[in-house]
Motif scaffolding. Structure first.
Motif, PDB file in Angstrom:
ATOM      1  N   ARG A  27       0.830  -1.205   0.000  1.00 21.16           N
ATOM      2  CA  ARG A  27       0.000   0.000   0.000  1.00 21.16           C
ATOM      3  C   ARG A  27       0.861   1.250   0.000  1.00 21.16           C
ATOM      4  N   HIS A  28       1.958   1.179   0.728  1.00 14.65           N
ATOM      5  CA  HIS A  28       2.823   2.360   0.802  1.00 14.65           C
ATOM      6  C   HIS A  28       3.629   2.560  -0.478  1.00 14.65           C
ATOM      7  N   LEU A  29       4.119   1.475  -1.021  1.00 15.97           N
ATOM      8  CA  LEU A  29       5.010   1.578  -2.181  1.00 15.97           C
ATOM      9  C   LEU A  29       4.259   1.666  -3.494  1.00 15.97           C
ATOM     10  N   GLY A  30       3.069   1.110  -3.503  1.00 18.42           N
ATOM     11  CA  GLY A  30       2.366   0.949  -4.772  1.00 18.42           C
ATOM     12  C   GLY A  30       2.719  -0.395  -5.372  1.00 18.42           C
ATOM     13  N   ARG A  31       1.806  -0.899  -6.162  1.00 19.81           N
ATOM     14  CA  ARG A  31       1.991  -2.243  -6.695  1.00 19.81           C
ATOM     15  C   ARG A  31       3.243  -2.353  -7.568  1.00 19.81           C
ATOM     16  N   ARG A  32       3.428  -1.344  -8.405  1.00 21.02           N
ATOM     17  CA  ARG A  32       4.543  -1.423  -9.340  1.00 21.02           C
ATOM     18  C   ARG A  32       5.880  -1.541  -8.615  1.00 21.02           C
ATOM     19  N   ASP A  33       6.105  -0.667  -7.644  1.00 26.64           N
ATOM     20  CA  ASP A  33       7.392  -0.686  -6.945  1.00 26.64           C
ATOM     21  C   ASP A  33       7.529  -1.911  -6.038  1.00 26.64           C
ATOM     22  N   ALA A  34       6.415  -2.363  -5.482  1.00 27.22           N
ATOM     23  CA  ALA A  34       6.477  -3.551  -4.637  1.00 27.22           C
ATOM     24  C   ALA A  34       6.907  -4.755  -5.472  1.00 27.22           C
ATOM     25  N   ASP A  35       6.339  -4.855  -6.660  1.00 31.96           N
ATOM     26  CA  ASP A  35       6.729  -5.950  -7.549  1.00 31.96           C
ATOM     27  C   ASP A  35       8.192  -5.829  -7.950  1.00 31.96           C
ATOM     28  N   ARG A  36       8.576  -4.595  -8.250  1.00 35.47           N
ATOM     29  CA  ARG A  36       9.983  -4.365  -8.614  1.00 35.47           C
ATOM     30  C   ARG A  36      10.897  -4.785  -7.482  1.00 35.47           C
ATOM     31  N   LEU A  37      10.538  -4.392  -6.279  1.00 34.72           N
ATOM     32  CA  LEU A  37      11.368  -4.710  -5.119  1.00 34.72           C
ATOM     33  C   LEU A  37      11.570  -6.213  -5.018  1.00 34.72           C
ATOM     34  N   ARG A  38      10.484  -6.944  -5.118  1.00 36.53           N
ATOM     35  CA  ARG A  38      10.598  -8.401  -5.018  1.00 36.53           C
ATOM     36  C   ARG A  38      11.461  -8.968  -6.149  1.00 36.53           C
ATOM     37  N   ARG A  39      11.248  -8.468  -7.319  1.00 38.96           N
ATOM     38  CA  ARG A  39      11.997  -8.974  -8.475  1.00 38.96           C
ATOM     39  C   ARG A  39      13.500  -8.687  -8.302  1.00 38.96           C
ATOM     40  N   ILE A  40      13.813  -7.465  -7.917  1.00 40.48           N
ATOM     41  CA  ILE A  40      15.229  -7.095  -7.805  1.00 40.48           C
ATOM     42  C   ILE A  40      15.893  -7.866  -6.675  1.00 40.48           C
ATOM     43  N   LEU A  41      15.197  -7.997  -5.553  1.00 39.58           N
ATOM     44  CA  LEU A  41      15.780  -8.733  -4.424  1.00 39.58           C
ATOM     45  C   LEU A  41      15.981 -10.198  -4.790  1.00 39.58           C
ATOM     46  N   THR A  42      15.058 -10.725  -5.538  1.00 40.12           N
ATOM     47  CA  THR A  42      15.199 -12.125  -5.965  1.00 40.12           C
ATOM     48  C   THR A  42      16.430 -12.290  -6.844  1.00 40.12           C
ATOM     49  N   ARG A  43      16.652 -11.300  -7.695  1.00 39.43           N
ATOM     50  CA  ARG A  43      17.840 -11.361  -8.538  1.00 39.43           C
ATOM     51  C   ARG A  43      19.108 -11.164  -7.712  1.00 39.43           C
ATOM     52  N   LEU A  44      19.010 -10.287  -6.737  1.00 42.68           N
ATOM     53  CA  LEU A  44      20.180 -10.031  -5.888  1.00 42.68           C
ATOM     54  C   LEU A  44      20.552 -11.294  -5.124  1.00 42.68           C
ATOM     55  N   ARG A  45      19.545 -12.078  -4.830  1.00 45.42           N
ATOM     56  CA  ARG A  45      19.777 -13.298  -4.086  1.00 45.42           C
ATOM     57  C   ARG A  45      20.700 -14.250  -4.832  1.00 45.42           C
TER      58      ARG A  45
END
Lengths: 149, 149
Positions: free
Chosen positions: A124-142
């Motif tokens: 809710r705070h980040l918005g859907r787009r950025d929340a999805d981005r966050l998950r995607r980028i962190l997954t890649r960082l992993r």
DNA sequence: TGACGATGGACAGATTATCGAACTAAATTA
DNA sequence: TAATTTAGTTCGATAATCTGTCCATCGTCA
């Protein structure tokens, strides 16, 4: 308060640490409120990494980033409290699989619910787009930060 | 190995935890290799949060997410080891400012260098665009997950 | 096949980290 | 000025973590 940070750009490690810690404490609190109030933070870290089919001590230790000894100690606690059980690994007589017991499953359900709620808050705070981005980028960082996988 | 995760989408908390932990251990290792091998992980967490002008115990504790007592304990260790010093806060006779001492400054320089190197590694893997996004999103996430600021 | 290094796990002991409770001193408020 | 809050410490208990050591089993290679 309002101490100016030592450097303008905050260290990415700390920036990751803050939400990680927040999630941990929020989930632990919810689990405790649901009656599972004998689980500690360290125990919870190990508990949530056990796969449905059971996980080996060594793998568990690696994933939770603790030594085998610490994992042995924490799983011992969790076993005595009825959250997990240790069964022999059919494929390797040296190894034992740690499996989630009934009580552990109940606690994990509460944990996952709390987890989802916190994530929803974040979204809710980040918005859907950025929340999805966050998950995607962190997954890649992993890929380069997680020795386990 | 290759234990299948319990759920497809991994918890955002763990996804944040992994790189945070990686950064911590990498930096600590670099600092130890540079001769500052008496700093522990917990001490490092507090040490890196001290501002150049000094920071109060209470603020330090909040930022590092530990109790005042723990902060007192850790800062005591760091003080005895020569990394920090405690000076009276001119604006409040009850308070004391924790300041980085010469040895602490030297250690922090190594730490910041290591930090930058790890971040550079991450950026190479993620690409500039996603690395920038990651920092931006995490900074925004901090607004609701960091009680300190 | 069988000796040997590697791996999975446990135990013991020591150290470190963390918390809760209780306390002192200074600041703030009523 | 008395009561309350805030900053920090000390004490004691508990939790978490590491090092070292040990045992059993697995895999491999001579």
């Amino acid at each position: 308060m309002g101490e100016s940070p030592r450097r303008g750009r905050m260290n990415l490690g700390i920036l990751c640490f803050i939400p990680a810690r927040e999630m941990e404490t929020r989930v632990l609190k919810a689990v405790a409120a649901a009656g599972f109030d004998d689980i500690t933070l360290a125990q919870g870290r190990v508990l949530q990494r056990i796969g449905w089919e059971g996980t080996r001590m060594t793998d568990l230790a690696e994933q939770a980033r603790v030594t085998k000894q610490t994992a042995t100690f924490l799983i011992g606690q969790l076993e005595r409290a009825g959250y997990v059980e240790r069964v022999p690994d059919p494929s390797d007589a040296r190894a034992r699989l740690v499996r989630i017991a009934a009580r552990g499953r109940a606690a994990l359900e509460v944990a996952m619910e709390a987890e989802a709620e916190v994530e929803a808050e974040w979204m809710r705070h980040l918005g859907r787009r950025d929340a999805d981005r966050l998950r995607r980028i962190l997954t890649r960082l992993r890929e380069i930060t997680d020795p386990y996988q």
